[in-house]
Structure formats: C-alpha cells, structure tokens
Motif scaffolding. Structure first.
Motif, mmCIF file in Angstrom:
data_model
loop_
_atom_site.group_PDB
_atom_site.id
_atom_site.type_symbol
_atom_site.label_atom_id
_atom_site.label_comp_id
_atom_site.label_asym_id
_atom_site.label_seq_id
_atom_site.Cartn_x
_atom_site.Cartn_y
_atom_site.Cartn_z
ATOM 1 N N ALA A 107 0.835 -1.227 0.000
ATOM 2 C CA ALA A 107 0.000 0.000 0.000
ATOM 3 C C ALA A 107 0.846 1.244 0.000
ATOM 4 N N PHE A 108 1.932 1.144 0.741
ATOM 5 C CA PHE A 108 2.777 2.314 0.820
ATOM 6 C C PHE A 108 3.426 2.577 -0.519
ATOM 7 N N GLY A 109 3.767 1.553 -1.196
ATOM 8 C CA GLY A 109 4.380 1.732 -2.510
ATOM 9 C C GLY A 109 3.397 2.318 -3.500
ATOM 10 N N GLY A 110 2.146 1.859 -3.432
ATOM 11 C CA GLY A 110 1.110 2.443 -4.319
ATOM 12 C C GLY A 110 0.934 3.915 -4.087
ATOM 13 N N ILE A 111 0.991 4.242 -2.853
ATOM 14 C CA ILE A 111 0.818 5.682 -2.533
ATOM 15 C C ILE A 111 1.957 6.480 -3.098
ATOM 16 N N CYS A 112 3.102 5.928 -2.919
ATOM 17 C CA CYS A 112 4.259 6.670 -3.433
ATOM 18 C C CYS A 112 4.185 6.797 -4.948
ATOM 19 N N ALA A 113 3.732 5.729 -5.616
ATOM 20 C CA ALA A 113 3.605 5.812 -7.059
ATOM 21 C C ALA A 113 2.578 6.851 -7.478
ATOM 22 N N PHE A 114 1.430 6.923 -6.752
ATOM 23 C CA PHE A 114 0.381 7.928 -7.054
ATOM 24 C C PHE A 114 0.879 9.337 -6.841
ATOM 25 N N ALA A 115 1.683 9.473 -5.802
ATOM 26 C CA ALA A 115 2.198 10.809 -5.522
ATOM 27 C C ALA A 115 3.127 11.247 -6.605
ATOM 28 N N VAL A 116 3.954 10.312 -7.083
ATOM 29 C CA VAL A 116 4.884 10.694 -8.156
ATOM 30 C C VAL A 116 4.106 11.057 -9.404
ATOM 31 N N THR A 117 3.129 10.212 -9.723
ATOM 32 C CA THR A 117 2.320 10.489 -10.935
ATOM 33 C C THR A 117 1.610 11.824 -10.835
ATOM 34 N N ALA A 118 1.044 12.093 -9.662
ATOM 35 C CA ALA A 118 0.327 13.367 -9.464
ATOM 36 C C ALA A 118 1.263 14.540 -9.585
ATOM 37 N N ALA A 119 2.494 14.358 -9.071
ATOM 38 C CA ALA A 119 3.445 15.470 -9.159
ATOM 39 C C ALA A 119 3.785 15.748 -10.602
ATOM 40 N N ILE A 120 3.979 14.652 -11.367
ATOM 41 C CA ILE A 120 4.303 14.859 -12.780
ATOM 42 C C ILE A 120 3.134 15.558 -13.498
ATOM 43 N N ALA A 121 1.897 15.116 -13.202
ATOM 44 C CA ALA A 121 0.726 15.736 -13.846
ATOM 45 C C ALA A 121 0.582 17.197 -13.457
ATOM 46 N N LEU A 122 0.895 17.498 -12.234
ATOM 47 C CA LEU A 122 0.787 18.884 -11.766
ATOM 48 C C LEU A 122 1.772 19.770 -12.500
ATOM 49 N N VAL A 123 2.989 19.210 -12.671
ATOM 50 C CA VAL A 123 4.013 20.012 -13.378
ATOM 51 C C VAL A 123 3.541 20.296 -14.785
ATOM 52 N N ARG A 124 2.998 19.294 -15.468
ATOM 53 C CA ARG A 124 2.507 19.500 -16.824
ATOM 54 C C ARG A 124 1.331 20.501 -16.853
ATOM 55 N N HIS A 125 0.386 20.385 -15.890
ATOM 56 C CA HIS A 125 -0.787 21.287 -15.857
ATOM 57 C C HIS A 125 -0.370 22.732 -15.623
ATOM 58 N N ARG A 126 0.610 22.863 -14.750
ATOM 59 C CA ARG A 126 1.076 24.227 -14.497
ATOM 60 C C ARG A 126 1.674 24.826 -15.758
ATOM 61 N N LYS A 127 2.360 24.030 -16.469
ATOM 62 C CA LYS A 127 2.967 24.546 -17.691
ATOM 63 C C LYS A 127 1.890 24.945 -18.678
ATOM 64 N N GLN A 128 0.868 24.076 -18.813
ATOM 65 C CA GLN A 128 -0.241 24.406 -19.728
ATOM 66 C C GLN A 128 -0.997 25.635 -19.233
ATOM 67 N N SER A 129 -1.207 25.703 -17.935
ATOM 68 C CA SER A 129 -1.932 26.859 -17.378
ATOM 69 C C SER A 129 -1.183 28.140 -17.613
ATOM 70 N N ALA A 130 0.131 28.057 -17.496
ATOM 71 C CA ALA A 130 0.925 29.263 -17.751
ATOM 72 C C ALA A 130 0.771 29.702 -19.181
ATOM 73 N N GLN A 131 0.743 28.736 -20.089
ATOM 74 C CA GLN A 131 0.568 29.090 -21.494
ATOM 75 C C GLN A 131 -0.820 29.709 -21.724
ATOM 76 N N ILE A 132 -1.861 29.083 -21.121
ATOM 77 C CA ILE A 132 -3.237 29.605 -21.303
ATOM 78 C C ILE A 132 -3.364 30.988 -20.690
ATOM 79 N N THR A 133 -2.771 31.134 -19.519
ATOM 80 C CA THR A 133 -2.869 32.449 -18.848
ATOM 81 C C THR A 133 -2.213 33.513 -19.677
ATOM 82 N N SER A 134 -1.081 33.185 -20.262
ATOM 83 C CA SER A 134 -0.385 34.145 -21.100
ATOM 84 C C SER A 134 -1.245 34.529 -22.293
#
Length: 836
Positions: free
Chosen positions: A62-89
């Motif tokens: 379970a702990f490993g799954g959580i860690c995997a979800f956290a990594v995936t979420a972090a990667i998705a957040l980084v991508r969303h922020r980049k897209q949001s910055a482009q949209i905001t601009s």
C-alpha cells in the motif's frame, strides 16, 4: 469488532512497533509513519525481509502504491502548471486586446454627442456612455437621466416608457423625437443587441432640430384642430369653417341638420348656406375691424324661424362661425322679466319690507314697504349699494339696534351669504319698534331679507296674555260658577266655583267629561234633573239658531241658583250658575217688608185724611168764632182780648194751611188730584201770590223784587195750583232770609217753556240737606221764625211735575238759595212729545 477493524488495529500496533526502525527502499530515503531514512546494506535488507510477516508485506504494498500515485500526481501537476501558464499568457494577451478595443470604443462613444444606455438583463444597473451638451436638456447624472419624467415633458416621457416597455417585451425597435422641458428636441433610438436592450439619445441640431420642431408643431396643430372639430361636432349649435375664398370647407352635424342635409360632408360638398342674404349683409356691415361679428339674428333652420346668437370671425386664411339657438333663452328671459315685474308689483303691495341682494352683496330689489320702513335716500338705494353699506347707513341714522360691538354684529349678519338655511333674528330699534328679520339665502347666491314689523303683534300678544291671565284669575275668583262646553259636548273650561257648587272634584273635571257625565255626577233631585236635561239639550243641540236661555233652579238643600246658557261663536256653550239664595231671601224679606210698609202707609194716609178732615171742620169754626169776636159789631173787646183774638186767627190760619197742604198731598198720593187747566195770565198770577204774602213780607222786613216781562203773555195751567206753588216758594224765601234781606222773583219764557225763579240771599241750605228738601216734613230751622212743617217744597215739586214741568234747586250755604220751576206753556204738547 469487524475483522478488518481488528486487522487494522493489529497493523497499527505493528506500525507502532516498527516506528523506531529505519527502512531503506531502493536507495531512496523515505520517512513514513515515524520511519527515518538511513543507509542500508543488502545484508540488512535480507535480514529484514526474512523478518517481515504477510501483514507487513501488505502494508509495504500500500505504501508503494501511494508513493507511485504521488509521483504520478506530481508529474501531472508540473505538466498542468505549464499548460496553465501558457493559457494564462494567451488570456492576458487577449484581455489586453479586448481592453484596448473597449477603450477605443468608449473613446469613440464619448467623442460622439450621444448618450447610450444598455440594459444587459441580469438585474444590474444599466451601463451609460456618452455625453450631450447642456443645451440639449438631457441631464448628465445617471440617476436623473433614467428618471425620464424629470427632464422630458409628460407626454414624451409617457411615450418613451411605452416604447421601452414594448422593446423589452417584444424586441420591437423604435425611433422617435422627444421634447425636453427646456424646449429642445432629442432623438431616441431603441434596439436589441445580443440579449441586451440599447437606448441611444441624440441631440437634434440645425435642420433636423427645425424639422423636429415643425413636426411637433404640425402634430400639435393637427391634434388641436381635430379636437376642436370633435368638440364643435358634438355641440347642438351649427358651426362652420370657410377658406380664403369664402367656400365652405367644414361643418358640424348641427349645421347639416339646420340646412336640411343628410351629413356634414354633403353640406360641405354642396356648399349649403346657413345664413340668408339679409344675415350676410348685416354681417358684412357690422363686422369689426379685427374681423369679428356677433349679433342676434332670426334665421330659418330646420323649417322653423328661430333666433340665433351668431358669432363669426374672418381672417386672411379664411373664417369660422358658430350660431347658438337662443329662442328658448329669449322666451325664458321674457317670461322671467314678466315674472320679475309681476313679483315686484306683488312685493310692493306687501306690508312687510323686502330687500333682495345679489351674490356680489349688492341691492337688486326693494319694495315700497322697505323704503318706507327705513326712509333712506332713493338715490342711495338706486345706486345698488352693498349690504354692508346699507347697514352702515342705517347705523349712522340710528335706526339699528344698539350693539356693544357693531363690527362683530355686522359680520354675523353678513354670514347669511355663506349659510344654507334661512336665519331669523329680532331687531329692537331705538324708536321702540321691534322687527322680525328673516335672511333667506338663494341657491344661486345672494340673500333675500324680509323685515316684518311685529311691534303691534307683540303688544297685542302681551296684552292678550295679560288679558288671559286676568280673565283666568277673574274666573277663578268669581263667586259665580262658570263652565264652557265644546261643540262635542265635552267640558273645556271651568272655575273652582263650578266644582264647589256641584260637589265635583278637580280630578273629575280635569278628565274633561262629557255633559252627560257631568249630569250623572251632579243630579240629586227631579227638579235638578229637569234643569240639567235642559242644559244638556242646549249644549248638544243642533239647532241653527241657538239662543240664550236664562232660568232659576231651587236645589234640594234650599239653595237657589240662577243659571244661563250662552251660545259661543265657535259652537261651544257657556253655562253660568249664580247662587242667589241670599238675594232671594233678602228679596223675600223686602217684599214682605214692602207689603207691610204699603199697608202702614195706607193706614197712615187714611189716618191723616181722616184726622185732617176731622180737624178742618172744628178749625173752621174756631176761625169763624175768632173773626166774630174781633168784629166790633158784636161788642167791643179790650186791647188784650183783641190781641188774643188776632193770635187765634193767625194760628188757626197757619194750621188750616198745613191741613190743606196735607190734604193736597194725600189727594196726590191717592192719584185723584185733577188740574183745572185754563189760560192763566202769568203776570197777574205772580202779583196775586205776592199780594197774599204782603203782610208776612212786611212783618219780616223783606225787600221783594219782581221781574216779570210785560210781554210774558198767557200759559195753560191750573191757576190755583200755580199760585199755590209761587206762594210756597216766596214764603220759603221770606222765611229763610234775614231782616232787610232781598228776595228776587223773576219770570221768563223760552220757546214753549215758562220759567219761574225765586232767589233769596239768606243762609242757604247745607249740602247734606239739599238732597232731601223735597221730601215731606223735612225742614231746615235756623231760628224761631224759620220753623215750618216742611211741606212747602214737597207740594211745589208735586204740582210742578203734575203740570209736566221740572224743579231745580241750587243753594250755597251762606249765600242763599235759588229755586227754578219750568212749566210747559202748553201741557198737551208736552204730553204728546213725551209719548212720542
């Protein structure tokens, strides 16, 4: 506890046992649930793995799954922020572009002279852009701008709100011209765009302003003309309009009816003329300089000749006129004039003063009684003075009631003009008159004053009330019983004596009983029953000629009542009862006494006659023997004997005269005295009477003066009785005169009457005896010589009245007595005159 719960608890207990240990996974240091990241070696991991049980393995999975979800979420957040910055601009760039465009549009809107109001429909306040010059009359503050009625005329504000309402509901666009309160014009355009409602206001200047003004003026003139035509068309009076050439261009329905056309258009089309040639000629002659004409003209309309009040106006663009039918008004005015004249003549005949004031408080009419009542100057009244001025004039002449505050009283009198009902007041004038003043307001304004002089009425009323009280007190205090029965037979009036005589209580009488009820309550005997039946018949009888009845009633208790029934003018009957018991008793006593006196008088007369006759014969013998003794032929007597004989003769003669007088009076009382009438010489009779008293006059030393006219002539009388009258009068005058006194005897003839007057200047007769001197045996003695039997004047009065004459005596004590006897010259004529 559920199984999962227990495993969870055990896992947490195992997570807590492991909590101080450090685990290294894949060379990555993690800290979870209190585990610290430390370096690990393979051996340690192997040992650790050998030591881990299945529960720990699940936990690590379970702990490993959580860690995997956290990594995936972090990667998705980084991508969303980049897209949001482009949209905001991109959005920032688009926003700046849009803001630039909006600013440019706002600048464009603000530079154009217009106001734009946009309603988006979300309930927010509308957006407003643009400005208009102050001369346009459009306010700049938004709140004031949206209050259309504050800067637009009432009609334009209503039109704008109506257009906007249609625009909001149906999206119907509009374009209209509005007039502001400053007189300028504004163009309003309403549209819908993208769900929004847009109102644009533009100021009209130059030619467009002039066009708007002309259009508004044209619309106004057209509306007024249409309204005027509609008004005239609704009027019953004919109205028309002409053009500059005089042709008929418009007429109302009354005009068409007057010229007997079916419609107004037909009348205009045919050019039917309402005014005849004479009226048009009069119109052309009498028109004023400004083109106006107004006169009353008789015109034939609808086949009838009627009188119209024609008003016509002429101008360079044409003309217009109206004719009002005043035939009924003229007739009513004539009738009103005749009615006013008749009423004026009628009011002039009234005794009450009348004055009529109009609504402007000016005198319009007054009658003759008003002028006579106040005695005001006719020129002042003809000048139609105001009501207050009339009151002031009357006050100046002291003809109004005295008032402590005249102004308050005057204002109170003038309140009648605002009153709805008649007001009455009483004026007590300084000259003693009392007026009843009635102020009656007119429904159309003005007041009619009626001044009624009630001075005599009040005086009569006062006297009537006083008389009524006096009569009431008189009736209540009368000893006679009085009762008044009405025409219906019921008792109307009574006094206490009525109830007292008949034993009726006040309560019984207060019920106003019928005469039959009174009869049943009063009757006590048959005699009274008969009397009351007669009274009741007189009260309730229906005879046309009712008469007064008087009778007497003797009651069972011995009372005697005189009763009378008197018919009254109102159909009632007055009944009176007088208690004459005492009078009847006195009358009876007097009758008995009178009878006794008459018998006594008869006995006295008989005695006196008998005695007189019995004395006369011996006395005559005595006188005869005394004369024989005094006669020398039968022998001389001594001086003393002669003196005694004279005394016997004089005393016997005096006694004989008294006896003769008594016999004459007895003869008169018996009614058997008869006069021996004949022609008598008046002068000779007076001389004979004086001659018979010559000795007595000489003895008394009296100066006797006679005044008998030579032409006294003859009269018809009994000479003996006339001489006896004169003898007694002169003898009385001599008896009551002093020595050396004077006695005047005069005689005169007046018409058919002969008067004998005997006057002495002696002591006179006292006033208390003067009324009794003609009674028998009444004398006034003032000395020895003046004693007498008191029969002389009684005989004189009896003989004079037997001749049809009269005797008058006038005496003043101390100045003498005058006796006047008047004899008719011809007694037969006197008897005839008395009979007639």
């Amino acid at each position: 506890m559920p199984k999962g719960s227990r495993n969870g608890a055990r896992s947490r207990a195992t997570w807590r046992d492991w909590s101080p240990k450090t685990v290294a996974l894949g060379g990555t240091a993690l800290t979870a649930f209190g585990l610290s990241s430390v370096p690990a070696s393979a051996d340690m991991l192997a040992d650790t793995a050998a030591a881990i049980n299945p529960g720990a393995m699940i936990l690590f999975g379970a702990f490993g799954g959580i860690c995997a979800f956290a990594v995936t979420a972090a990667i998705a957040l980084v991508r969303h922020r980049k897209q949001s910055a482009q949209i905001t601009s991109a959005l920032e760039k688009e926003k700046s572009d849009l803001k630039f465009r909006v600013d440019r549009l706002e600048a464009m809107l603000n530079t154009d002279e217009q106001r734009v109001i946009v309603w988006t429909g979300n309930g927010a306040m509308p957006q407003i852009w643009g400005i208009l010059p102050e001369t346009s009359g459009v306010p700049r503050p938004p709140a004031q701008l949206l209050a259309f009625g504050s800067w637009l005329t009432a009609k334009c504000a209503g039109d704008l709100e109506r257009h906007l309402d249609l625009l909001f509901r149906t999206g119907e666009a509009f374009t209209t011209t509005l007039k502001t309160r400053t007189g300028s014009y504004v163009e309003a355009l309403g549209r819908t765009t993208g769900g929004a409602v847009v109102l644009r206001l533009r100021d009209l200047t130059g030619e467009r302003q002039m066009q708007a003004e002309l259009a508004a003026r044209n619309a106004k003139i057209s509306g007024e003309l249409h309204m005027l035509h509609a008004l005239l068309d609704a009027m019953p009076a004919p109205a028309w309009q002409r053009d500059a050439e005089g042709n008929l261009i418009w007429a109302n329905a009354a005009y068409a009816e007057a010229v007997e056309m079916p419609t107004a258009d037909a009348a205009v089309k045919k050019g039917a003329t309402f005014l005849d040639a004479a009226a048009r000629t009069a119109m052309a002659v009498k028109r004023t300089e400004d083109g106006c004409f107004s006169a009353r003209i008789p015109i034939v309309a609808s086949g009838e000749r009627r009188v119209f009040e024609v008003t016509d106006v002429n101008a360079n663009v044409g003309g217009a006129g109206i004719a009002v039918d005043i035939s009924e008004l003229e007739q009513s005015r004539k009738e009103m004039g005749r009615a006013e004249e008749f009423h004026g003549r009628t009011l002039d005949q009234l005794a009450a003063a009348v004055a009529i004031f109009s609504s402007d408080r000016k005198l319009q009419f007054y009658n003759a009684a008003f002028r006579q009542l106040w005695d005001l100057d006719p020129s002042f009244l003809e000048g139609q003075p105001e009501d207050g001025a009339v009151l002031d004039a009357l006050r100046a002449a002291r003809k109004l009631p005295e008032q402590a505050d005249y102004r308050v009283w005057r204002n109170k009198m003038l309140e009648s003009y605002q009153s709805l009902e008649a007001r009455e007041s009483w004026w007590h004038l300084p000259d003693g008159r009392t007026l009843r003043v009635i102020a009656n307001p007119h429904p159309q304004g003005g007041v009619t004053y009626i001044y009624e002089n009630v001075t005599e009425q009040l005086d009569l009323e006062s006297r009537y009330n006083a008389l009524t009280r006096v009569q009431g007190e008189t009736l209540d205090n009368l000893s006679e019983a009085v009762a008044v029965f009405g025409s219906d037979g019921r008792l109307r009036l009574w006094n206490p004596a009525f109830g007292r005589i008949w034993g009726l209580e006040e309560d019984q009488l207060a019920e106003l009983p019928h005469v039959k009820e009174v009869v049943s309550a009063c009757v006590l005997s048959d005699t009274e029953q008969e009397a009351w039946d007669l009274l009741a018949g007189n009260v309730t009888g229906l005879l046309d000629n009712r008469t007064q009845n008087v009778s007497r009633l003797e009651r069972h208790n011995g009372d005697v009542l005189d009763y009378a029934t008197v018919p009254l003018p109102d159909g009632g009957t007055l009944v009176t009862f007088v208690d004459v018991t005492d009078s009847v008793n006195v009358e009876r006593a007097l009758l008995e006494k009178n009878e006794a006196l008459q018998q006594a008088d008869q006995i006295k007369n008989a005695f006196i006659q008998h005695v007189s006759y019995e004395l006369r014969s011996p006395l005559t013998n005595i006188i005869g023997f005394a004369q024989l003794l005094a006669d020398p032929k039968f022998g001389e007597l001594s001086e003393k004997q002669g003196e005694y004989a004279e005394y016997i003769q004089s005393s016997s003669s005096a006694l004989l005269a008294i006896i003769n007088d008594i016999l004459d009076l007895a003869t008169l009382d018996a009614g058997i005295m008869e006069l021996d009438l004949g022609e008598v010489d008046v002068a000779s009779t007076v001389s004979a009477a004086v001659e018979g008293l010559k000795d007595r006059i000489a003895e008394a030393k009296i100066n006797l003066r006679t005044q008998v006219p030579a032409d006294i002539g003859m009269m018809i009388a009994d000479e003996k009785r006339l001489r006896q009258v004169l003898f007694n009068l002169i003898a009385n005058a001599v008896r009551y005169s002093e020595e050396n006194g004077v006695v005047d005897v005069s005689c005169s003839r007046e018409d058919d009457t002969v008067k004998f007057i005997v006057k002495d200047h002696g002591y006179g007769i006292p006033a208390e005896i003067l009324t009794q001197v003609f009674n028998r045996f009444v004398g006034h003695d003032t000395g020895a010589r003046r004693q007498g039997a008191g029969l002389g004047l009684a005989i004189v009065k009896s003989f004079v009245e037997l001749h049809g004459g009269s005797v008058e005596i006038d005496s003043d004590e101390g100045n003498g007595t005058t006796v006047t006897c008047a004899f008719p010259a011809r007694p037969e004529q006197a008897d005839q005159a008395a009979a007639e």
